[in-house]
Design a protein around this motif. Structure first.
Motif, PDB file in Angstrom:
ATOM      1  N   UNK A   1      19.253  67.842  56.371  1.00  0.00           N
ATOM      2  CA  UNK A   1      19.662  68.356  55.056  1.00  0.00           C
ATOM      3  C   UNK A   1      18.587  68.130  53.996  1.00  0.00           C
ATOM      4  N   UNK A   2      17.664  67.215  54.247  1.00  0.00           N
ATOM      5  CA  UNK A   2      16.566  67.012  53.306  1.00  0.00           C
ATOM      6  C   UNK A   2      15.468  68.059  53.473  1.00  0.00           C
ATOM      7  N   UNK A   3      15.550  68.861  54.532  1.00  0.00           N
ATOM      8  CA  UNK A   3      14.517  69.854  54.810  1.00  0.00           C
ATOM      9  C   UNK A   3      15.043  71.273  54.965  1.00  0.00           C
ATOM     10  N   UNK A   4      16.326  71.402  55.300  1.00  0.00           N
ATOM     11  CA  UNK A   4      16.921  72.709  55.541  1.00  0.00           C
ATOM     12  C   UNK A   4      18.270  72.809  54.836  1.00  0.00           C
ATOM     13  N   UNK A   5      18.843  74.002  54.865  1.00  0.00           N
ATOM     14  CA  UNK A   5      20.184  74.222  54.327  1.00  0.00           C
ATOM     15  C   UNK A   5      21.200  74.105  55.454  1.00  0.00           C
ATOM     16  N   UNK A   6      22.189  73.240  55.286  1.00  0.00           N
ATOM     17  CA  UNK A   6      23.209  73.099  56.327  1.00  0.00           C
ATOM     18  C   UNK A   6      24.217  74.233  56.220  1.00  0.00           C
ATOM     19  N   UNK A   7      24.471  74.902  57.348  1.00  0.00           N
ATOM     20  CA  UNK A   7      25.398  76.030  57.392  1.00  0.00           C
ATOM     21  C   UNK A   7      26.749  75.596  57.957  1.00  0.00           C
ATOM     22  N   UNK A   8      26.729  74.894  59.085  1.00  0.00           N
ATOM     23  CA  UNK A   8      27.964  74.441  59.742  1.00  0.00           C
ATOM     24  C   UNK A   8      27.720  73.164  60.527  1.00  0.00           C
ATOM     25  N   UNK A   9      28.783  72.394  60.694  1.00  0.00           N
ATOM     26  CA  UNK A   9      28.854  71.457  61.805  1.00  0.00           C
ATOM     27  C   UNK A   9      29.854  72.038  62.784  1.00  0.00           C
ATOM     28  N   UNK A  10      29.411  72.294  63.996  1.00  0.00           N
ATOM     29  CA  UNK A  10      30.259  72.860  65.038  1.00  0.00           C
ATOM     30  C   UNK A  10      30.646  71.743  65.999  1.00  0.00           C
ATOM     31  N   UNK A  11      31.896  71.714  66.376  1.00  0.00           N
ATOM     32  CA  UNK A  11      32.378  70.741  67.356  1.00  0.00           C
ATOM     33  C   UNK A  11      32.633  71.476  68.663  1.00  0.00           C
ATOM     34  N   UNK A  12      31.927  71.060  69.697  1.00  0.00           N
ATOM     35  CA  UNK A  12      32.168  71.632  71.019  1.00  0.00           C
ATOM     36  C   UNK A  12      33.176  70.759  71.762  1.00  0.00           C
ATOM     37  N   UNK A  13      34.388  71.279  71.943  1.00  0.00           N
ATOM     38  CA  UNK A  13      35.429  70.633  72.740  1.00  0.00           C
ATOM     39  C   UNK A  13      35.152  70.976  74.196  1.00  0.00           C
ATOM     40  N   UNK A  14      34.766  69.971  74.982  1.00  0.00           N
ATOM     41  CA  UNK A  14      34.335  70.208  76.354  1.00  0.00           C
ATOM     42  C   UNK A  14      35.498  70.370  77.342  1.00  0.00           C
ATOM     43  N   UNK A  15      36.715  70.282  76.867  1.00  0.00           N
ATOM     44  CA  UNK A  15      37.899  70.411  77.728  1.00  0.00           C
ATOM     45  C   UNK A  15      37.858  69.413  78.883  1.00  0.00           C
ATOM     46  N   UNK A  16      37.519  68.190  78.573  1.00  0.00           N
ATOM     47  CA  UNK A  16      37.501  67.148  79.596  1.00  0.00           C
ATOM     48  C   UNK A  16      38.938  66.800  79.959  1.00  0.00           C
ATOM     49  N   UNK A  17      39.289  66.791  81.236  1.00  0.00           N
ATOM     50  CA  UNK A  17      40.677  66.478  81.614  1.00  0.00           C
ATOM     51  C   UNK A  17      41.008  65.015  81.337  1.00  0.00           C
ATOM     52  N   UNK A  18      42.289  64.744  81.163  1.00  0.00           N
ATOM     53  CA  UNK A  18      42.731  63.369  80.934  1.00  0.00           C
ATOM     54  C   UNK A  18      42.523  62.547  82.200  1.00  0.00           C
ATOM     55  N   UNK A  19      41.884  61.417  82.045  1.00  0.00           N
ATOM     56  CA  UNK A  19      41.655  60.519  83.172  1.00  0.00           C
ATOM     57  C   UNK A  19      41.372  59.131  82.626  1.00  0.00           C
ATOM     58  N   UNK A  20      40.810  58.255  83.430  1.00  0.00           N
ATOM     59  CA  UNK A  20      40.566  56.889  83.005  1.00  0.00           C
ATOM     60  C   UNK A  20      39.493  56.807  81.939  1.00  0.00           C
ATOM     61  N   UNK A  21      39.010  55.620  81.689  1.00  0.00           N
ATOM     62  CA  UNK A  21      37.975  55.454  80.687  1.00  0.00           C
ATOM     63  C   UNK A  21      38.248  54.259  79.803  1.00  0.00           C
ATOM     64  N   UNK A  22      37.687  54.299  78.625  1.00  0.00           N
ATOM     65  CA  UNK A  22      37.794  53.172  77.716  1.00  0.00           C
ATOM     66  C   UNK A  22      39.230  52.916  77.282  1.00  0.00           C
ATOM     67  N   UNK A  23      39.529  51.651  77.026  1.00  0.00           N
ATOM     68  CA  UNK A  23      40.840  51.281  76.492  1.00  0.00           C
ATOM     69  C   UNK A  23      40.709  50.626  75.125  1.00  0.00           C
ATOM     70  N   UNK A  24      39.491  50.656  74.543  1.00  0.00           N
ATOM     71  CA  UNK A  24      39.242  50.021  73.257  1.00  0.00           C
ATOM     72  C   UNK A  24      38.952  51.031  72.155  1.00  0.00           C
ATOM     73  N   UNK A  25      38.978  52.308  72.475  1.00  0.00           N
ATOM     74  CA  UNK A  25      38.785  53.352  71.468  1.00  0.00           C
ATOM     75  C   UNK A  25      39.301  54.660  72.063  1.00  0.00           C
ATOM     76  N   UNK A  26      39.329  55.708  71.240  1.00  0.00           N
ATOM     77  CA  UNK A  26      39.728  57.015  71.743  1.00  0.00           C
ATOM     78  C   UNK A  26      38.580  57.614  72.555  1.00  0.00           C
ATOM     79  N   UNK A  27      38.925  58.312  73.621  1.00  0.00           N
ATOM     80  CA  UNK A  27      37.918  58.870  74.514  1.00  0.00           C
ATOM     81  C   UNK A  27      37.179  60.029  73.837  1.00  0.00           C
ATOM     82  N   UNK A  28      35.864  60.008  73.911  1.00  0.00           N
ATOM     83  CA  UNK A  28      35.049  61.067  73.323  1.00  0.00           C
ATOM     84  C   UNK A  28      34.958  62.249  74.280  1.00  0.00           C
ATOM     85  N   UNK A  29      35.390  63.413  73.826  1.00  0.00           N
ATOM     86  CA  UNK A  29      35.382  64.614  74.675  1.00  0.00           C
ATOM     87  C   UNK A  29      34.716  65.792  73.953  1.00  0.00           C
TER      88      UNK A  29
END
Length: 301
Positions: free
Chosen positions: A120-148
């Protein structure tokens, strides 16, 4: 695709020959189409050979600083060391853009705030896009929400950046279109051509059995990359990918008649990219006002 549940991919035996510093090429693979440059070089050391102001779109999927194995130590940086390296290559890349040019950068939530502030110090920000990877529910961390998801920053040189919405509009289904067929909406362009993609893109990651998947641990879906190319680079324009990987951006450009220059330090990935691009059949030119069908997995291999 950075996925904590994904298994590492095996190392590829490229059987490639590099002659006089030229990109490694698999002997049984045809040359890349005209306008498609696949360079087995480090962008940071070769950027000076690319003219400033010559690029319509930078599409960057760099290492995320998460320790992925790309057959080298390119993703072993973390913390401030990773951010300093990111600022270094961005400082080299940004001058390559035309005044109407723009940049998309894939990154992870751990470093997105710092990277976006820097850009942002060098360019104009247009969007932040979030790519939802459609990761299926499975195991993983129990100390935070799973990043998908992955974060994608969309930036432009100026407010006069090139952007063509029509080829990436999403057509309405018949039921929705009928529900909006009141006289008030008759003749509306958006009803006939489809709606503007939102800033959350729900597109499945490329699992190990996916027809599009090749031997690269963080390969992005062609559907996502092709949307960026169609919207942010004119036909005949030029796209730069400083971290080409398995060549998905090159495939998108070859399919959609854009020129391309990509850098990749791993010879094996360059060989994969060249093989993928040599198999591409360009998409028929789009009729005025027509949307573009999603990328076909069979053509991206």
């Amino acid at each position: 695709m950075r996925d904590e549940f994904d298994e590492p991919q095996p190392t590829i035996d490229a059987r490639a020959d590099a002659v006089d510093g030229a990109p490694a090429v698999m002997s049984h693979v045809q040359a890349a189409p005209k306008g498609i440059e696949l360079l087995n070089r480090d962008f940071l050391t070769d950027a000076a050979n690319l003219p400033d102001g010559s690029i319509d779109l930078i599409l960057a999927d760099p290492p995320y600083g998460l320790g992925k194995d790309y057959g080298n130590d390119s993703d072993m940086r973390s913390g401030e060391d990773f951010l300093a390296w990111t600022r270094e290559w961005l400082d080299l890349a940004i001058p390559k853009l035309k005044p109407s040019g723009s940049l998309y950068i894939f990154c992870t939530w751990q470093y997105a705030p710092e990277i976006f502030v820097f850009l942002k110090s060098r360019l104009t920000m247009v969007n932040e896009i979030v790519w939802d990877r459609r990761v299926p529910s499975m195991g993983g961390t129990t100390r935070r929400f799973t990043s998908v998801h992955d974060n994608i920053g969309f930036f432009a040189v100026s407010k006069d950046y090139y952007f063509d919405l029509d080829p990436v509009r999403i057509p309405y289904d018949a039921v929705t279109k009928k529900a909006r067929s009141r006289k008030l909406f008759e003749g509306s362009k958006w009803l006939e051509l489809g709606y503007n993609p939102k800033d959350v893109w729900s597109v499945s990651r490329l699992h190990r059995q996916h027809a599009e998947r090749v031997d690269h641990p963080t390969q992005k879906p062609l559907e996502i990359v092709e949307r960026m190319v169609l919207a942010s680079c004119p036909v005949g324009g030029r796209v730069l990918d400083p971290f080409m990987g398995s060549g998905t951006t090159a495939v998108a450009c070859a399919r959609q008649r854009r020129e391309f220059v990509g850098y990749e330090i791993n010879e094996s990935y360059c060989a994969i990219a060249r093989e993928r691009v040599s198999a591409v059949t360009p998409v028929a030119p789009r009729a005025p006002g027509a949307t573009v069908a999603p990328a076909a997995a069979a053509e991206s291999r």
